[in-house]
Design a protein around this motif. Structure first.
Motif, PDB file in Angstrom:
ATOM      1  N   TYR A   1      -0.848  -1.071  -8.033  1.00  0.00           N
ATOM      2  CA  TYR A   1       0.089  -1.041  -9.400  1.00  0.00           C
ATOM      3  C   TYR A   1       0.255  -2.416  -9.886  1.00  0.00           C
ATOM      4  O   TYR A   1       1.070  -3.026  -9.288  1.00  0.00           O
TER       5      TYR A   1
ATOM      6  N   GLY B   1      -2.609   2.856  -3.772  1.00  0.00           N
ATOM      7  CA  GLY B   1      -1.390   2.744  -4.582  1.00  0.00           C
ATOM      8  C   GLY B   1      -1.516   1.522  -5.615  1.00  0.00           C
ATOM      9  O   GLY B   1      -0.261   0.978  -5.809  1.00  0.00           O
TER      10      GLY B   1
ATOM     11  N   THR C   1       0.830  -1.112  -0.023  1.00  0.00           N
ATOM     12  CA  THR C   1      -0.090  -0.001   0.022  1.00  0.00           C
ATOM     13  C   THR C   1       0.892   1.094   0.009  1.00  0.00           C
ATOM     14  O   THR C   1       1.791   1.312   0.835  1.00  0.00           O
ATOM     15  N   LEU C   2       0.680   2.175  -1.028  1.00  0.00           N
ATOM     16  CA  LEU C   2       1.684   3.162  -1.326  1.00  0.00           C
ATOM     17  C   LEU C   2       1.025   4.408  -1.810  1.00  0.00           C
ATOM     18  O   LEU C   2      -0.157   4.439  -2.268  1.00  0.00           O
ATOM     19  N   GLY C   3       1.479   5.538  -1.419  1.00  0.00           N
ATOM     20  CA  GLY C   3       0.931   6.906  -2.108  1.00  0.00           C
ATOM     21  C   GLY C   3       2.035   7.421  -3.088  1.00  0.00           C
ATOM     22  O   GLY C   3       3.142   7.761  -2.824  1.00  0.00           O
ATOM     23  N   THR C   4       1.607   7.045  -4.322  1.00  0.00           N
ATOM     24  CA  THR C   4       2.321   7.200  -5.377  1.00  0.00           C
ATOM     25  C   THR C   4       2.787   8.704  -5.510  1.00  0.00           C
ATOM     26  O   THR C   4       4.349   9.020  -5.887  1.00  0.00           O
TER      27      THR C   4
ATOM     28  N   THR D   1      -6.209  -3.878  -2.951  1.00  0.00           N
ATOM     29  CA  THR D   1      -5.626  -2.846  -3.110  1.00  0.00           C
ATOM     30  C   THR D   1      -6.078  -1.731  -4.233  1.00  0.00           C
ATOM     31  O   THR D   1      -5.980  -2.369  -5.380  1.00  0.00           O
TER      32      THR D   1
ATOM     33  N   ARG E   1       5.464   9.645  -2.825  1.00  0.00           N
ATOM     34  CA  ARG E   1       6.792   8.843  -3.295  1.00  0.00           C
ATOM     35  C   ARG E   1       7.488   9.632  -4.244  1.00  0.00           C
ATOM     36  O   ARG E   1       8.769   9.992  -4.245  1.00  0.00           O
TER      37      ARG E   1
END
Ligand SMILES: [Zn+2]
Length: 327
Positions: free
Chosen positions: A78, A76, A27-30, A71, A33
């Motif tokens: 992808y 995030g 789980t990411l915040g593009t 997700t 980043r």
């Protein structure tokens, strides 16, 4: 034989085996980043891929053969990175479409939609979700196997309701099952059930996620009695509900005849940039993909949960949930 879409293509529901029903590869915040590449940790693509392969291989060594990765937009998603990892781990990964928000939808949906400045008859969210299910996600060839929305402590905000109804409409069009992030202590699972029912959704195709944060047996029974599946899916997040309470709640519900209405998971990630890795490891040392296999199942057996009930929660309920998913 019904099939479910995974990162590696369609799989017979009978071939899913033991399923953890709510795990994230990442789980990411593009946007964060790309602009603050050292916050909260420095991102190293190759290291993260290697580390994910190692963690998922560890999980598979315990006999887990499938995970459901909800997700979606806001977390995030992808798919190419997941494909790279899946090439190196023998695991079925079911991915999702939908939007994750506790309050507002992404601004890209604000101006366009039924009754908005750019007035269109069908919510573009619904069309995008259906396209992810039918045509695949971006140009990856991977199709979404489930739908996801969220309703947290702020309850049914206008945009939370909009996303939930768009998810419901995509479900009605495709038959794809739904998972909902809920705030168990605020009882928002019941609100989600009401909205989804209004749209005509068969509640047996809905997982009310994060129900396992609650020890309120009456609340949990109300959700299960209305037909939905309880996501006992945050084992390892002791800060929200301690291990002993999570285990005792599952054992109590199993004894009351609700094994057919529960699924298990950790809601873990190989890596999440929602916090630094050091903070996560210090605060939640047992929050890993092997915790259910190594600690939770033995504890459930000690409390009288039978092998058959464990198979029901890990194998049979996911199979039923994904049966008849495609229209
Ligand atoms: Zn999650």
């Amino acid at each position: 034989m019904p099939t479910v879409e995974t990162v590696r293509g369609p799989v017979d529901v009978d071939g899913l085996g033991k399923v953890l029903m709510h795990e994230h590869v990442f789980t990411l915040g593009t946007e964060i980043r790309e602009n603050y590449p050292h916050y909260p940790d420095t991102w190293d693509e190759e290291f993260r891929v290697e580390d994910a392969v190692r963690q998922l291989t560890d999980m598979v060594s315990r006999g887990i053969t499938s995970i459901v990765d909800p997700t979606v937009i806001g977390l995030g998603r992808y798919i190419p990175r997941i494909q790279r990892i899946n090439e190196r781990v023998d695991l079925n990964i079911v991915v999702a479409t939908g939007i994750y928000t506790y309050s507002d939808a992404p601004i890209q949906f604000h101006f366009t939609g039924p009754g908005r400045i750019f007035d269109v008859p069908v919510d573009p969210m619904t069309e995008l979700f259906v396209a992810d299910i039918r045509a695949g996600i971006a140009d990856t060839g991977v199709k979404a196997g489930l739908l996801k929305c969220a309703i947290d402590e702020h309850g049914l905000t206008p945009d939370v309701e909009r996303v939930m109804r768009a998810v419901a409409q995509a479900h009605m069009e495709t038959g794809t099952p739904i998972t909902v992030h809920t705030h168990a202590h605020e009882g928002t699972g019941l609100i989600a059930q009401r909205v989804l029912r209004e749209e005509g959704v068969d509640l047996s195709k809905v997982v009310i996620g994060h129900s396992g944060d609650s020890t309120d047996i009456d609340y949990l029974r109300a959700i299960a009695d209305a037909g939905s599946i309880l996501g006992m899916d945050r084992f390892g997040i002791d800060a929200f509900c301690p291990f002993e309470d999570r285990v005792a709640t599952v054992a109590t519900l199993a004894a009351l005849g609700y094994a057919e209405k529960m699924v298990l998971a950790h809601d873990a990630s190989c890596y999440s940039d929602f916090y630094s890795e050091a903070n996560k490891k210090a605060a939640l040392p047992r929050w890993a993909f092997t915790h259910v296999s190594d600690d939770v199942l033995p504890a459930l057996r000690e409390r009288g949960v039978t092998e058959e009930q464990i198979t029901t929660m890990l194998v049979d309920n996911p199979r039923t949930y994904f049966s008849g998913a495609q229209k």
